[in-house]
Design a protein around this motif. Structure first.
Motif: not given
Length: 405
Positions: A22-24, A29-40, A61-67, A168-173
């Motif tokens: 989700p961080y990726a 999304a910030d850069m303009g891509a259209t993101i469709t998040k598929v969830e169970s 959840f909110d912190s990394v799922n903008r856009g 921090i490792i999740d974020i860097y990944a």
């Protein structure tokens, strides 16, 4: 922004959960891509249930799922799998962080997708890599911090090791995955073909070891934690003043001489024990005591102002309340306000990148589970009757049906 965003027109199917993936996709999304998040349909992204909460909203959840848009789908029915494959083949990018092998179980193996759509980019994030003895093992951030050596150099000393205070490792990944996706998209412009890109928490964690890992590889010396001091530079770390501790970071000999003059101890810079950077590191405890004796003459924020005027890197140690009250942070407009689907206001951190001198706006609040199911399916080409049929048969759900079921 008046000009199109760099990734405008790029569609991404986001099958990731938790934080790295989700961080990726938040960065994309910030850069303009259209993101469709598929969830169970059975609860969605696991972080929807993780604290901290604001009423029923997970701020994790909110912190990394903008856009992003959210579609709630039954992954494991034949109809659900067929719909998932159709969504994948309609996308430029598919990103996932399942255990290796799960994508094939869903009918989304990379070879099959690329055979049908050679231009597709497929990105994967795993715990330990897609091959090897731990490839099927679940991996989380702190496990990667521990196994990568990061915890071994973080803490007060060798017997008091700490994790970094954020994942921090999740974020860097996530950052590395976003970079890999964008690189593959650039390559596609040249070759016409998509690529598979992957990383893991373990690889990301080892990759950021920088000079600490290199020190061991080249010299055999095993680094140890140095508390709040820089591992190889001095004076560089946390220093006591008359009231609060501050950070002082001396990176060259000129700054060292200037620091000694500023604190009122100019002869310190010429003493034999402190004549070079290596000597200052060897005698760091004595040097710190000398500096703190001088720094005790004034409050910390006065020193920060004086050090900045002398162009010596410095800063106070903030808690998060102080972070968001800082004039520079306010000037950067890091916090933006968005409105959730239920009408509640959410102050949310924007992404860290500016384009053409402008910070990128958050284009959509983090979605409720299934908030965009109908819109996503309509954009995919399904008729209103087909969407209604999928809803009626329980293959997909909307935010409204989640609430009443």
């Amino acid at each position: 922004m008046s000009a199109p965003l760099p990734l405008e027109g790029i569609t991404v199917l986001d099958l990731t959960r938790a934080l790295a993936g989700p961080y990726a996709t938040a960065l994309l999304a910030d850069m303009g891509a259209t993101i469709t998040k598929v969830e169970s349909m059975k609860g969605g992204d696991s972080t929807r249930g993780w604290p901290p909460f604001e009423n029923e909203h997970s701020l994790y959840f909110d912190s990394v799922n903008r856009g992003k848009s959210s579609i709630a789908l039954d992954f494991y029915t034949p109809q659900g799998k067929a719909l998932l494959r159709r969504l994948a083949l309609a996308s430029d990018v598919v990103i996932e962080n399942f255990r290796p092998g799960v994508m094939a179980d869903l009918g989304l193996d990379a070879a099959g997708l690329r055979a049908e759509k050679p231009s597709i980019v497929i990105a994967s994030v795993s715990g330990f890599g897609s091959t090897g003895p731990l490839s099927q093992t679940a991996g989380l951030d702190q496990v990667a911090q521990a196994m990568s050596g990061l915890m071994s150099v973080t803490g007060k000393n060798a017997s008091e090791l700490y994790r970094v205070g954020i994942p921090i490792i999740d974020i860097y990944a996530g950052v590395f995955t976003a970079f890999g996706i964008v690189a593959a998209l650039v390559g596609r412009e040249r070759s016409g073909g998509g690529r598979e890109v992957s990383t893991s928490l373990l690889e990301a964690a080892i990759a950021i070891s920088a000079f600490q890992g290199q020190r061991y590889l080249s010299t055999g010396v095993v680094p140890e934690p140095q508390g709040n001091n820089h591992p190889v530079l001095a004076p560089y770390g946390m220093f006591a003043t008359a009231d609060i501790p501050i950070i002082i970071a001396v990176g060259n000999d000129k700054q060292w001489v200037d620091l000694c003059a500023l604190v009122g101890d100019p002869q310190l810079s010429s003493e034999a024990d402190f004549a070079t950077g290596s000597l200052r590191l060897s005698h760091r405890d004595v040097l710190t005591a000398r500096l703190e004796l001088a720094l005790a003459a004034r409050p910390g924020l006065e020193w920060v102002e004086a050090l900045r005027k002398a162009r010596i890197p410095t800063g106070p140690i903030y808690n998060y309340q102080q972070v968001f009250e800082d004039p520079q942070v306010k000037h950067l407009d890091m916090v933006q306000h968005v409105t959730r689907a239920d009408g509640t206001d959410l102050p949310l951190l924007r992404g860290p990148i500016s384009v053409d001198g402008q910070a990128l706006p958050i284009r959509k609040a983090p979605p409720a589970l299934g908030e965009d199911t109908e819109a996503v399916l309509t954009a995919l080409g399904l008729t209103a009757e087909q969407v209604a049929g999928l809803l009626a048969s329980g293959i997909v759900k909307t935010a409204a049906t989640q609430t009443v079921s």
